[in-house]
Design an enzyme around this catalytic site. Structure first.
Site, PDB file in Angstrom:
ATOM      1  N   ARG A 223      -7.007 -18.252   7.554  1.00 26.98           N
ATOM      2  CA  ARG A 223      -6.822 -17.059   8.404  1.00 26.98           C
ATOM      3  C   ARG A 223      -7.497 -17.169   9.762  1.00 26.98           C
ATOM      4  NH1 ARG A 223      -4.051 -17.354   5.270  1.00 26.98           N
ATOM      5  NH2 ARG A 223      -3.534 -16.064   3.485  1.00 26.98           N
TER       6      ARG A 223
ATOM      7  N   SER B 262      -3.107  -6.499   4.707  1.00 22.63           N
ATOM      8  CA  SER B 262      -4.304  -6.817   3.915  1.00 22.63           C
ATOM      9  C   SER B 262      -5.542  -6.546   4.752  1.00 22.63           C
ATOM     10  CB  SER B 262      -4.320  -8.298   3.524  1.00 22.63           C
ATOM     11  OG  SER B 262      -3.262  -8.585   2.656  1.00 22.63           O
TER      12      SER B 262
ATOM     13  N   GLU C  44      -9.926  -9.204   7.276  1.00 16.82           N
ATOM     14  CA  GLU C  44      -8.833  -9.962   7.891  1.00 16.82           C
ATOM     15  C   GLU C  44      -8.344  -9.170   9.109  1.00 16.82           C
ATOM     16  OE1 GLU C  44      -5.739 -11.806   5.419  1.00 16.82           O
ATOM     17  OE2 GLU C  44      -4.248 -10.638   6.523  1.00 16.82           O
TER      18      GLU C  44
HETATM   19  N1  EPU Z   1      -4.568  -7.489  -7.789  1.00 14.71           N
HETATM   20  C1  EPU Z   1      -5.286  -6.597  -8.561  1.00 14.71           C
HETATM   21  N2  EPU Z   1      -5.408  -5.312  -8.092  1.00 14.71           N
HETATM   22  C2  EPU Z   1      -4.849  -4.888  -6.923  1.00 14.71           C
HETATM   23  C3  EPU Z   1      -4.127  -5.812  -6.146  1.00 14.71           C
HETATM   24  C4  EPU Z   1      -3.990  -7.127  -6.585  1.00 14.71           C
HETATM   25  O1  EPU Z   1      -5.812  -6.926  -9.603  1.00 14.71           O
HETATM   26  O2  EPU Z   1      -5.014  -3.706  -6.580  1.00 14.71           O
HETATM   27  C5  EPU Z   1      -4.383  -8.861  -8.283  1.00 14.71           C
HETATM   28  C6  EPU Z   1      -2.923  -9.100  -8.656  1.00 14.71           C
HETATM   29  O3  EPU Z   1      -2.654  -8.691  -9.960  1.00 14.71           O
HETATM   30  C7  EPU Z   1      -2.764 -10.582  -8.444  1.00 14.71           C
HETATM   31  C8  EPU Z   1      -3.753 -10.912  -7.348  1.00 14.71           C
HETATM   32  O4  EPU Z   1      -4.637  -9.808  -7.236  1.00 14.71           O
HETATM   33  O5  EPU Z   1      -3.155 -11.276  -9.603  1.00 14.71           O
HETATM   34  C9  EPU Z   1      -3.062 -11.188  -6.004  1.00 14.71           C
HETATM   35  O6  EPU Z   1      -2.328 -10.066  -5.545  1.00 14.71           O
HETATM   36  P1  EPU Z   1      -1.088 -10.206  -4.523  1.00 14.71           P
HETATM   37  O7  EPU Z   1      -0.006 -11.013  -5.116  1.00 14.71           O
HETATM   38  O8  EPU Z   1      -0.759  -8.829  -4.076  1.00 14.71           O
HETATM   39  O9  EPU Z   1      -1.642 -11.104  -3.314  1.00 14.71           O
HETATM   40  P2  EPU Z   1      -2.850 -10.879  -2.323  1.00 14.71           P
HETATM   41  O10 EPU Z   1      -3.694 -12.094  -2.389  1.00 14.71           O
HETATM   42  O11 EPU Z   1      -3.525  -9.566  -2.556  1.00 14.71           O
HETATM   43  C10 EPU Z   1      -1.576 -11.944  -0.286  1.00 14.71           C
HETATM   44  C11 EPU Z   1      -1.558 -11.723   1.217  1.00 14.71           C
HETATM   45  C12 EPU Z   1      -0.540 -10.647   1.598  1.00 14.71           C
HETATM   46  C13 EPU Z   1       0.840 -11.035   1.079  1.00 14.71           C
HETATM   47  C14 EPU Z   1       0.746 -11.269  -0.450  1.00 14.71           C
HETATM   48  C15 EPU Z   1       2.078 -11.758  -0.990  1.00 14.71           C
HETATM   49  C16 EPU Z   1      -3.866 -12.235   1.870  1.00 14.71           C
HETATM   50  C17 EPU Z   1      -5.187 -11.695   2.302  1.00 14.71           C
HETATM   51  N3  EPU Z   1      -2.894 -11.325   1.636  1.00 14.71           N
HETATM   52  O12 EPU Z   1      -2.078 -10.774  -0.902  1.00 14.71           O
HETATM   53  O13 EPU Z   1      -0.466 -10.621   3.020  1.00 14.71           O
HETATM   54  O14 EPU Z   1       1.817 -10.063   1.361  1.00 14.71           O
HETATM   55  O15 EPU Z   1      -0.246 -12.255  -0.730  1.00 14.71           O
HETATM   56  O16 EPU Z   1       1.964 -12.041  -2.340  1.00 14.71           O
HETATM   57  O17 EPU Z   1      -3.706 -13.433   1.769  1.00 14.71           O
HETATM   58  C18 EPU Z   1      -1.253  -9.558   4.973  1.00 14.71           C
HETATM   59  O18 EPU Z   1      -1.853 -10.614   5.195  1.00 14.71           O
HETATM   60  O19 EPU Z   1      -1.324  -8.566   5.751  1.00 14.71           O
HETATM   61  C19 EPU Z   1      -0.480  -9.454   3.753  1.00 14.71           C
HETATM   62  C20 EPU Z   1       0.144  -8.337   3.416  1.00 14.71           C
END
Ligand code: EPU
Length: 307
Positions: A181, A230, A300
């Site tokens: 990032r 995020s 972020e």
């Molecule tokens: N999770 C939880 N509780 C929550 C949310 C998530 O336990 O409230 C767990 C989920 O079950 C999963 C893991 O966390 O096992 C990852 O969740 P998710 O797939 O939503 O991915 P993320 O790492 O939270 C990242 C990007 C997002 C992007 C998604 C697509 C980052 C910081 N964020 O989110 O990017 O849309 O992957 O899957 O890398 C952005 O950068 O603005 C953004 C929206």
């Protein structure tokens, strides 16, 4: 507020739109942010170069934003010039290809969904996971946007910038300094485009993968309410959203800013939240997660402007 002389200089430098004292809340996805002295939409590289020179001469701070998604503008707004390239820097073209791959040139104002459409139409694969990201190409490159499945810096061959002094320069991937990032592109410069390398694929298959990523986002993120994208970077081998949930912070509120029930790494604006509300909520989350898991969450989201 800018003085009349600077306003006139700006108007004679730019044919494109200039908005004076425009609330940034109209341009950020969280619908928060005080007024910017001037928001400028240059129409071409030359206008941008002249704008940068004017800013340097007049000692005006410059801030560039893309989609306005990972951005929290404080309630006092932004002094100096705010630049946005999305009204003119919109071209994508294939510049080289062989059997396995293609090199494309993409301008900084192109929105990620438009880049993904181009990939589908031209049978280009490799960046489907970006379907999760609300960004322009310029913003995505500047902060090396991505998901746990990959990041845009992996595909970059070179980035073109306009420097603080108004010079156009190409920066090879190695010198871009991409890491999680972030990038080490020259402070104060503006990304105007990039050369990306993609793989050859099959349009329908690429679309199916993109649709799957979009569906995951719709299912897991509060996209129908104003939000910041995020809020925190994912800490090593963990997910900020999971930590927030496990700390019991979902649904916690300060003023009209609330941690989303749907995704712990999202803050939503329930109506008239201020940047101060959001910053208090961010502070509260950091403190609780640190206390409970000994993990320091890093934002972020970029926080800019004055109180
Ligand atoms: N999770 C939880 N509780 C929550 C949310 C998530 O336990 O409230 C767990 C989920 O079950 C999963 C893991 O966390 O096992 C990852 O969740 P998710 O797939 O939503 O991915 P993320 O790492 O939270 C990242 C990007 C997002 C992007 C998604 C697509 C980052 C910081 N964020 O989110 O990017 O849309 O992957 O899957 O890398 C952005 O950068 O603005 C953004 C929206």
């Amino acid at each position: 507020m800018l003085n009349e002389e600077i306003k006139q200089q700006l108007q004679s430098t730019i044919k494109g739109t200039i908005q004076f004292d425009e609330p940034m809340s109209r341009l950020t996805t969280i619908r928060i942010g005080g007024p910017a002295d001037a928001i400028v939409y240059p129409e071409n590289v030359e206008e941008l170069q002249n704008l940068m020179k004017l800013a340097l001469e007049q000692k005006l701070p410059v801030f560039i934003f893309g989609w306005g998604s990972n951005l929290l503008v404080r309630d006092g707004g932004i002094r100096g010039l705010v630049i946005n390239l999305s009204r003119a820097f919109n071209e994508i073209k294939i510049v080289a290809e062989d059997e396995q791959s293609a090199t494309i040139e993409v301008a900084a104002g192109v929105k990620i969904p438009a880049l993904l459409d181009f990939m589908v139409k031209n049978n280009l694969a490799g960046m489907e996971y970006m379907a999760g990201i609300p960004a322009t190409v310029g913003g995505a490159i500047w902060m090396n946007a991505g998901t746990p499945k990959g990041e845009i810096g992996n595909h970059v061959e070179a980035v073109t910038i306009v420097s603080k002094t108004g010079r156009v320069r190409s920066i090879e991937k190695k010198a871009c300094g991409f890491s999680y990032r972030s990038s080490k592109l020259p402070a104060g410069s503006v990304v105007i485009g990039a050369t990306l390398k993609l793989e050859k694929g099959v349009g329908d298959k690429i679309k199916t993968i993109i649709d799957k990523h979009k569906a995951h986002r719709i299912e897991t993120q509060p996209l129908n309410v104003p939000n910041l994208g995020s809020v925190f970077k994912n800490p090593k081998k963990n997910h900020a959203g999971r930590l927030v949930e496990e700390a019991g912070l979902k649904d916690v509120r300060v003023g009209q800013a609330r941690i989303s029930e749907k995704h712990g790494n999202f803050i939503v604006n329930e109506g008239k939240a201020s940047a101060t509300d959001v910053l208090s909520l961010i502070g509260l989350v950091k403190d609780k997660v640190k206390e409970k898991f000994k993990v320091t969450l890093e934002t972020e989201v970029k926080v800019v402007g004055t109180d």
